[in-house]
Write a protein that holds these residues in place. Structure first.
Motif, PDB file in Angstrom:
ATOM      1  N   SER A  18       0.838  -1.200   0.000  1.00 16.28           N
ATOM      2  CA  SER A  18       0.000   0.000   0.000  1.00 16.28           C
ATOM      3  C   SER A  18       0.872   1.250   0.000  1.00 16.28           C
ATOM      4  O   SER A  18       2.077   1.191   0.190  1.00 16.28           O
ATOM      5  CB  SER A  18      -0.898   0.003   1.237  1.00 16.28           C
ATOM      6  OG  SER A  18      -0.099   0.085   2.404  1.00 16.28           O
ATOM      7  N   PHE A  19       0.229   2.419  -0.229  1.00 20.64           N
ATOM      8  CA  PHE A  19       0.918   3.690  -0.056  1.00 20.64           C
ATOM      9  C   PHE A  19       0.070   4.584   0.837  1.00 20.64           C
ATOM     10  O   PHE A  19      -1.124   4.385   0.992  1.00 20.64           O
ATOM     11  CB  PHE A  19       1.256   4.369  -1.389  1.00 20.64           C
ATOM     12  CG  PHE A  19       0.090   4.808  -2.225  1.00 20.64           C
ATOM     13  CD1 PHE A  19      -0.606   5.986  -1.945  1.00 20.64           C
ATOM     14  CD2 PHE A  19      -0.304   4.068  -3.325  1.00 20.64           C
ATOM     15  CE1 PHE A  19      -1.663   6.402  -2.732  1.00 20.64           C
ATOM     16  CE2 PHE A  19      -1.362   4.476  -4.122  1.00 20.64           C
ATOM     17  CZ  PHE A  19      -2.040   5.645  -3.827  1.00 20.64           C
ATOM     18  N   ILE A  39       0.224  12.842  -3.809  1.00 24.47           N
ATOM     19  CA  ILE A  39      -1.145  12.389  -3.539  1.00 24.47           C
ATOM     20  C   ILE A  39      -1.516  12.614  -2.080  1.00 24.47           C
ATOM     21  O   ILE A  39      -0.755  12.278  -1.174  1.00 24.47           O
ATOM     22  CB  ILE A  39      -1.305  10.889  -3.879  1.00 24.47           C
ATOM     23  CG1 ILE A  39      -1.186  10.686  -5.390  1.00 24.47           C
ATOM     24  CG2 ILE A  39      -2.638  10.345  -3.366  1.00 24.47           C
ATOM     25  CD1 ILE A  39      -1.297   9.242  -5.833  1.00 24.47           C
ATOM     26  N   HIS A  40      -2.701  13.176  -1.893  1.00 28.42           N
ATOM     27  CA  HIS A  40      -3.302  13.306  -0.560  1.00 28.42           C
ATOM     28  C   HIS A  40      -4.506  12.365  -0.517  1.00 28.42           C
ATOM     29  O   HIS A  40      -5.396  12.442  -1.368  1.00 28.42           O
ATOM     30  CB  HIS A  40      -3.750  14.745  -0.317  1.00 28.42           C
ATOM     31  CG  HIS A  40      -4.609  14.899   0.905  1.00 28.42           C
ATOM     32  ND1 HIS A  40      -4.156  14.614   2.177  1.00 28.42           N
ATOM     33  CD2 HIS A  40      -5.888  15.307   1.040  1.00 28.42           C
ATOM     34  CE1 HIS A  40      -5.138  14.846   3.035  1.00 28.42           C
ATOM     35  NE2 HIS A  40      -6.196  15.258   2.374  1.00 28.42           N
ATOM     36  N   LEU A  41      -4.521  11.455   0.458  1.00 28.80           N
ATOM     37  CA  LEU A  41      -5.635  10.519   0.606  1.00 28.80           C
ATOM     38  C   LEU A  41      -6.792  11.228   1.300  1.00 28.80           C
ATOM     39  O   LEU A  41      -6.627  11.757   2.397  1.00 28.80           O
ATOM     40  CB  LEU A  41      -5.197   9.291   1.399  1.00 28.80           C
ATOM     41  CG  LEU A  41      -4.018   8.508   0.803  1.00 28.80           C
ATOM     42  CD1 LEU A  41      -3.657   7.342   1.699  1.00 28.80           C
ATOM     43  CD2 LEU A  41      -4.324   8.048  -0.607  1.00 28.80           C
ATOM     44  N   VAL A  42      -7.943  11.237   0.672  1.00 29.69           N
ATOM     45  CA  VAL A  42      -9.102  11.988   1.161  1.00 29.69           C
ATOM     46  C   VAL A  42      -9.904  11.211   2.199  1.00 29.69           C
ATOM     47  O   VAL A  42     -10.322  11.762   3.210  1.00 29.69           O
ATOM     48  CB  VAL A  42     -10.015  12.384  -0.028  1.00 29.69           C
ATOM     49  CG1 VAL A  42     -11.284  13.039   0.450  1.00 29.69           C
ATOM     50  CG2 VAL A  42      -9.262  13.285  -0.987  1.00 29.69           C
ATOM     51  N   ARG A  44      -9.130   7.856   3.579  1.00 30.86           N
ATOM     52  CA  ARG A  44      -8.488   6.678   4.176  1.00 30.86           C
ATOM     53  C   ARG A  44      -7.055   7.026   4.562  1.00 30.86           C
ATOM     54  O   ARG A  44      -6.534   8.047   4.137  1.00 30.86           O
ATOM     55  CB  ARG A  44      -8.508   5.499   3.210  1.00 30.86           C
ATOM     56  CG  ARG A  44      -7.704   5.775   1.954  1.00 30.86           C
ATOM     57  CD  ARG A  44      -7.912   4.783   0.855  1.00 30.86           C
ATOM     58  NE  ARG A  44      -9.157   5.078   0.187  1.00 30.86           N
ATOM     59  CZ  ARG A  44      -9.815   4.216  -0.556  1.00 30.86           C
ATOM     60  NH1 ARG A  44      -9.355   3.015  -0.746  1.00 30.86           N
ATOM     61  NH2 ARG A  44     -10.941   4.549  -1.131  1.00 30.86           N
ATOM     62  N   GLU A  45      -6.442   6.148   5.320  1.00 27.78           N
ATOM     63  CA  GLU A  45      -5.058   6.361   5.731  1.00 27.78           C
ATOM     64  C   GLU A  45      -4.065   5.636   4.828  1.00 27.78           C
ATOM     65  O   GLU A  45      -2.906   6.025   4.744  1.00 27.78           O
ATOM     66  CB  GLU A  45      -4.864   5.933   7.183  1.00 27.78           C
ATOM     67  CG  GLU A  45      -5.582   6.850   8.155  1.00 27.78           C
ATOM     68  CD  GLU A  45      -5.254   6.535   9.600  1.00 27.78           C
ATOM     69  OE1 GLU A  45      -4.201   5.919   9.871  1.00 27.78           O
ATOM     70  OE2 GLU A  45      -6.062   6.915  10.453  1.00 27.78           O
ATOM     71  N   GLU A  46      -4.520   4.557   4.191  1.00 25.06           N
ATOM     72  CA  GLU A  46      -3.682   3.800   3.272  1.00 25.06           C
ATOM     73  C   GLU A  46      -4.481   3.430   2.036  1.00 25.06           C
ATOM     74  O   GLU A  46      -5.685   3.223   2.096  1.00 25.06           O
ATOM     75  CB  GLU A  46      -3.166   2.511   3.927  1.00 25.06           C
ATOM     76  CG  GLU A  46      -2.078   2.722   4.937  1.00 25.06           C
ATOM     77  CD  GLU A  46      -1.497   1.397   5.396  1.00 25.06           C
ATOM     78  OE1 GLU A  46      -0.579   0.884   4.726  1.00 25.06           O
ATOM     79  OE2 GLU A  46      -1.991   0.885   6.412  1.00 25.06           O
ATOM     80  N   PHE A  47      -3.787   3.327   0.913  1.00 23.22           N
ATOM     81  CA  PHE A  47      -4.386   2.932  -0.353  1.00 23.22           C
ATOM     82  C   PHE A  47      -3.727   1.620  -0.746  1.00 23.22           C
ATOM     83  O   PHE A  47      -2.521   1.574  -0.978  1.00 23.22           O
ATOM     84  CB  PHE A  47      -4.121   4.026  -1.399  1.00 23.22           C
ATOM     85  CG  PHE A  47      -5.182   4.145  -2.438  1.00 23.22           C
ATOM     86  CD1 PHE A  47      -6.189   5.080  -2.316  1.00 23.22           C
ATOM     87  CD2 PHE A  47      -5.173   3.333  -3.562  1.00 23.22           C
ATOM     88  CE1 PHE A  47      -7.172   5.212  -3.284  1.00 23.22           C
ATOM     89  CE2 PHE A  47      -6.151   3.452  -4.527  1.00 23.22           C
ATOM     90  CZ  PHE A  47      -7.156   4.392  -4.393  1.00 23.22           C
ATOM     91  N   PHE A  48      -4.511   0.555  -0.811  1.00 25.81           N
ATOM     92  CA  PHE A  48      -3.986  -0.789  -1.057  1.00 25.81           C
ATOM     93  C   PHE A  48      -4.142  -1.210  -2.512  1.00 25.81           C
ATOM     94  O   PHE A  48      -5.056  -0.752  -3.206  1.00 25.81           O
ATOM     95  CB  PHE A  48      -4.721  -1.809  -0.169  1.00 25.81           C
ATOM     96  CG  PHE A  48      -4.400  -1.668   1.285  1.00 25.81           C
ATOM     97  CD1 PHE A  48      -3.326  -2.359   1.839  1.00 25.81           C
ATOM     98  CD2 PHE A  48      -5.153  -0.841   2.102  1.00 25.81           C
ATOM     99  CE1 PHE A  48      -3.010  -2.234   3.185  1.00 25.81           C
ATOM    100  CE2 PHE A  48      -4.852  -0.701   3.449  1.00 25.81           C
ATOM    101  CZ  PHE A  48      -3.779  -1.404   3.987  1.00 25.81           C
TER     102      PHE A  48
END
Length: 106
Positions: A18-19, A39-42, A44-48
């Motif tokens: 993930s990132f 990238i700023h995740l809107v 969630r804390e992680e993008f898998f």
């Protein structure tokens, strides 16, 4: 500077981990032309790998040219290789030179 909201998909079998917020891939809007962005995740804390979701992306330089960044524009992103690890579409062009998530972090 360019600041957008986009819906992205991280390919399941191209990236193994993930990132998180602040990830810096290379974006491909025009064939064989790559641009660095943050990238700023809107939501969630992680993008898998396999995830799809909404993100905000900040491009520190306005080197993309007029007409390249438009709502509905499709793009891919990678980590400096010819093989993309994900794709996305621009949903909104946001206002401001320095997005709130980036202030004081350049």
């Amino acid at each position: 500077m360019i600041y957008i909201k986009a819906r992205i998909k991280l390919y399941e079998h191209r990236r193994k981990v993930s990132f998180g917020d602040g990830y810096h891939p290379l974006f491909n809007f025009v064939s064989e032309t790559k641009h660095g962005g943050k990238i700023h995740l809107v939501d969630r804390e992680e993008f898998f790998p396999g995830d799809e979701g909404l993100v905000e992306v900040w491009f520190p330089f306005d080197d993309l040219g007029k007409g390249v960044i438009t709502v509905g524009k499709h793009f891919t992103f990678d980590e400096g290789t010819p093989v993309p690890i994900g794709e996305g579409v621009i949903e909104e062009i946001l206002e401001g030179d320095d997005p709130p998530f980036n202030q004081g972090q350049r």
